[in-house]
Scaffold this motif. Structure first.
Motif, PDB file in Angstrom:
ATOM      1  N   GLU A  20       6.947  11.455  28.322  1.00  0.00           N
ATOM      2  CA  GLU A  20       7.885  12.626  28.789  1.00  0.00           C
ATOM      3  C   GLU A  20       7.051  13.927  28.672  1.00  0.00           C
ATOM      4  N   SER A  52      12.513   7.459  26.432  1.00  0.00           N
ATOM      5  CA  SER A  52      13.629   8.241  26.070  1.00  0.00           C
ATOM      6  C   SER A  52      14.459   8.886  27.078  1.00  0.00           C
ATOM      7  N   ASP A  53      13.648   9.393  28.028  1.00  0.00           N
ATOM      8  CA  ASP A  53      14.038  10.138  29.300  1.00  0.00           C
ATOM      9  C   ASP A  53      13.371   9.782  30.319  1.00  0.00           C
ATOM     10  N   ALA A  93      12.214  12.294  33.196  1.00  0.00           N
ATOM     11  CA  ALA A  93      11.334  13.243  32.636  1.00  0.00           C
ATOM     12  C   ALA A  93       9.792  12.488  32.919  1.00  0.00           C
TER      13      ALA A  93
END
Length: 247
Positions: free
Chosen positions: A77, A99-100, A103
């Protein structure tokens, strides 16, 4: 990345690059002159033109073989690279750990000048075709249902990537999730399970009843009777896909 700080201690025992899968990945990279590997782990499948590996786990980077491309500890990210830093960027069986993911994919697009290659899997196909999940460990699919990114969505985020099936050879040397589809006894080996994040993250207490049923079916011959068709196959499409996006 505590998971891979733990898995990384034994990862090299069961996760050795398979040359047939390597050939597909390298063909997808084409004539790329320099490659960045994001979520690089121990460096599996990196072509000779790899200039940088990005990996958050200290243990995994420590397992990279001598002569590998330099590695930096960072997350997808927030890649510590300028725009258009590499001809191609690859990310292999890693997006589901981010986690993203949106992104992270945006960062891949920012850094790649010409091409992005992502290895992932189609969760619906995986659920339907992989006997271990379907018949013995349906509980583990709950984790993948939550973390697996739909392939079509990922392809769209990449700006319209083409999808290429990645059949798994019956003697695959890279012990990822469905690598042992024709070698069922392997899933009873805790060393094998330790190298498969899906099983390692689920936990032995949850796996135990299903693995006990598998052991019983192998001992009785029931598994072989039920899956006799698999024993004649050299490879199987269990849903793994290469996404190749041109910038």
């Amino acid at each position: 990345m505590a998971l891979y700080d733990s898995l990384g201690t034994t990862y090299h025992l069961t996760r050795r690059p398979d040359p047939r899968i390597a050939a597909l990945i390298h063909a997808a990279l084409g004539d790329a002159t320099d490659v960045v590997n994001v979520g690089a782990g121990t460096g599996s499948y990196e072509p000779a033109c790899t200039v940088l590996a990005v990996e958050p786990s200290r243990v995994m980077t420590g397992r990279r073989p001598p002569g590998s491309a330099p590695a930096v500890r960072a997350v997808a990210e927030r890649l510590p690279l300028r725009d258009g830093a590499a001809d191609a960027v690859m990310a292999l069986l890693t997006v589901h750990h981010w986690s993203d993911p949106a992104a992270g994919v945006a960062e891949l697009c920012r850094v790649a000048r010409r091409r992005i290659v992502v290895l992932t899997w189609d969760q619906e196909v995986f659920r339907e075709r992989f006997w271990l999940v379907r018949e013995y460990l349906p509980e583990v699919a709950v984790l993948d249902d939550a973390r697996a990114l739909p392939v079509d969505r990922l392809a769209a985020w990449l700006g319209g990537a083409r999808q290429e099936p990645v059949p798994v050879p019956y003697d695959c040397t890279d012990g990822f999730g469905a690598a042992f589809w024709r070698r069922p006894h392997a899933y009873l080996d805790p060393r094998v399970r330790a190298g498969i994040s899906l099983l390692a993250q689920t936990g032995e207490d949850v796996l135990a009843p299903g693995l006990a049923r598998l052991a019983a079916d192998l001992a009785s011959g029931r598994w072989h009777d039920r899956h006799a068709d698999l024993l004649a196959r050299d490879s199987l499409d269990v849903g793994y896909r290469l996404l190749v996006a041109e910038r």
